[in-house]
Design an enzyme around this catalytic site. Structure first.
Site, short mmCIF file in Angstrom:
data_model
loop_
_atom_site.label_atom_id
_atom_site.label_comp_id
_atom_site.label_asym_id
_atom_site.label_seq_id
_atom_site.Cartn_x
_atom_site.Cartn_y
_atom_site.Cartn_z
N GLY A 267 0.84 1.27 5.94
CA GLY A 267 0.95 2.71 5.84
C GLY A 267 -0.30 3.38 6.40
O GLY A 267 -1.27 2.72 6.78
N VAL A 268 -0.26 4.70 6.42
CA VAL A 268 -1.38 5.48 6.95
C VAL A 268 -2.37 5.78 5.83
O VAL A 268 -1.97 6.06 4.71
CB VAL A 268 -0.87 6.81 7.58
CG1 VAL A 268 -2.02 7.64 8.09
CG2 VAL A 268 0.13 6.50 8.69
N GLU A 292 5.28 1.32 11.81
CA GLU A 292 5.77 2.66 12.16
C GLU A 292 4.82 3.39 13.11
O GLU A 292 5.26 4.09 14.02
CB GLU A 292 5.94 3.50 10.89
CG GLU A 292 7.00 3.00 9.97
CD GLU A 292 7.00 3.73 8.64
OE1 GLU A 292 8.08 4.11 8.20
OE2 GLU A 292 5.90 3.93 8.06
N ILE A 362 1.92 6.24 -5.48
CA ILE A 362 1.36 7.20 -6.44
C ILE A 362 1.04 6.50 -7.76
O ILE A 362 -0.04 6.68 -8.33
CB ILE A 362 2.33 8.37 -6.65
CG1 ILE A 362 2.38 9.23 -5.38
CG2 ILE A 362 1.91 9.23 -7.85
CD1 ILE A 362 3.43 10.31 -5.41
#
Length: 503
Positions: A267-268, A292, A362
């Site tokens: 992920g970023v 991605e 989260i």
């Protein structure tokens, strides 16, 4: 010099103001853009001005907005600011857009990134009236050269009733040849296997096909993508990256991973960049990535000959690295492949290639369920994006987060997540700055003990231990012990008092 080389489309060059008039109230609009790359630079602002003027006249004017993923303030932000978006999908991260969603002004469908294109083809998302897509150039034969993101653009161009193109000369002309636009996907029952067997395989064509009769306007622009500098990795991010790299090294020693690993997805964010930075100094060579977005760290790995090929659907680069990519795109064309997101995120590809996935979250609960999207159960943050595409189908799926948030007022390890995005069945590894929990082959009770001991912050660890011991005494079954009256009490306490810590 104009990059619109097709004679028929050259006659359709116009201004953004004129082109925006072709988008009508109630239209569903598919716009290009993925993590701030390749989004239209002029049409959204011109459309927002039209919407604002209509509202001032007392007229209703909103659109449904489809993209690849998150975009930029110049797209999501300007349209959300004028209450111009009635419906948004599949992913967003703009603060104004988020505010409108959580205020109930804009409806939001949070959709797996691999799912949207087939749903549009099937017609289950309604009619797509307009496609607004940024391209690098339009060739003489009427094909269009993709820009810095692909996303769902192929589907929007194929399915929309009308097409508006933005030809952006800021994007390097040498991007041509970097893309692999696959036109072989089908709906059931006509689906066939997607014959991509190695990360760098090219199975499609270089450019987009266009129905020239559907192109109603062409805009010429020269504007950069929204490229945000990455923050230096903080100490917690470095610790989490270190735990993950130690885990990968251990898996190689055990013979469960090859010495050069399997294709990587990340992920970023800070942790992802810290992992990539750690790979620069690690023992692994000949790495590949099936992910991605191409981030700065992947470019560094390619430059250092540590990564042989990276496959994605878009760039997510800092300004410095975006300029480097523009200047040296020809050099990177053999090492980087940009694909439609229905291929970059395709479960078939992810499972076949054996991807190692690492994504942010989260919160997680003591049994390994993960919430990636909602704050305190109800408030949308960004969305699920492609995390579930990779989590469910990867060879190894990991999630990372600091153990606490809001200065310690929130524990990111909780008794029960307030919203489920990834169930315990799909989550194999959890990592915080406190440590790593390998959940593979563990029962729920075994996971709980491991997560509390290895991942919870010391402030909350005794509270989680107390909850777990209490739950075993009052639950109606000992497979996954919970006290349903108290399982979400930490979240409720935060909403009432501003902290999860008891008084």
């Amino acid at each position: 010099m104009s990059r619109v080389l097709n004679k028929k489309l050259r006659k359709k060059i116009t201004t953004a103001e004129e082109a925006a008039k072709l988008i009508k109230p109630g239209h569903n609009v598919g716009m290009s853009g993925f993590t701030g790359a390749g989004y239209p630079k002029e049409i959204p602002g011109a459309l927002a001005a039209n919407i604002k003027a209509a509202h001032e006249r007392g007229e209703e004017f909103m659109i449904g907005l489809f993209t690849g993923a998150s975009t930029a303030p110049e797209l999501d932000g300007v349209l959300a600011e004028v209450d111009g978006i009635s419906f948004r999908t599949p992913y967003q991260s703009d603060p104004i857009m988020r505010k409108k969603i959580n205020a109930g002004i804009s409806e939001y469908a949070d959709i797996h990134l691999s799912h949207l294109a087939p749903m549009i083809w099937a017609g289950s998302m309604g009619r797509l009236n307009t496609a607004v897509v940024e391209v690098t150039a339009i060739n003489e034969d009427g094909t269009a050269v993709p820009s810095s993101s692909v996303g769902n653009n192929k589907t929007y161009l194929d399915q929309a009733d009308q097409i508006i193109l933005e030809v952006n000369s800021w994007q390097s002309a040498d991007l041509e040849g970097m893309h692999d636009i696959y036109y072989g996907t089908r709906l059931p029952p006509e689906r066939q296997p997607v014959m991509l067997t190695h990360t760098g395989d090219r199975i499609g064509q270089r450019n987009y096909k266009l129905d020239l009769d559907k192109v109603v306007a062409v805009i010429e622009t020269d504007a950069p993508d929204r490229n945000t500098p990455f923050k230096p990795a903080d100490e917690d991010s470095k610790k989490m990256a270190g735990f993950f790299l130690e885990f990968l090294t251990h898996e190689v020693k055990k013979g469960r991973l090859p010495k050069d690993l399997l294709p990587l997805q990340s992920g970023v964010g800070n942790v992802a960049n810290a992992v990539l930075a750690g790979l620069m100094d690690g023992p692994f060579s000949y790495l590949t990535s099936y992910t991605e977005v191409i981030q700065d760290g992947m470019v560094d790995l390619i430059d250092a000959d540590k990564m042989t090929v990276a496959s994605a659907t878009a760039f997510s680069l800092s300004p410095e690295y975006a300029n480097r990519m523009n200047d040296q795109a020809k050099r990177y064309r053999d090492k980087i492949v940009l694909r439609p997101q229905e291929i970059s995120n395709h479960p078939e590809m992810i499972r076949r290639l054996g991807v190692i996935a690492c994504n942010g979250m989260i919160e997680a609960d003591i049994y390994g369920n993960v919430n990636s999207t909602h704050i305190m159960g109800s408030k949308m943050q960004n969305g699920i994006g492609g995390s579930a595409d990779f989590t469910r189908n990867s060879f190894i799926s990991a999630f990372v987060t600091p153990s606490v948030a809001k200065g310690g007022a929130i524990s990111c390890i909780v008794p029960m997540v307030s919203h489920h995005d990834h169930t315990e069945h799909d989550v194999q590894v959890l990592i915080t700055e406190q440590g790593l929990a390998d959940l593979r082959g563990k029962s729920p009770k075994q996971r709980a003990k491991l997560i509390i001991a290895n991942c919870a912050h010391p402030t909350y660890r005794p509270l989680l231990e107390d909850y777990y011991e209490h739950a075993q005494k009052v639950c109606n079954g000992l497979q996954t012990p919970h006290d349903l009256r108290l399982s979400l009490s930490w979240h409720q306490r935060f909403l009432e008092t501003g902290t999860m810590q008891p008084a």
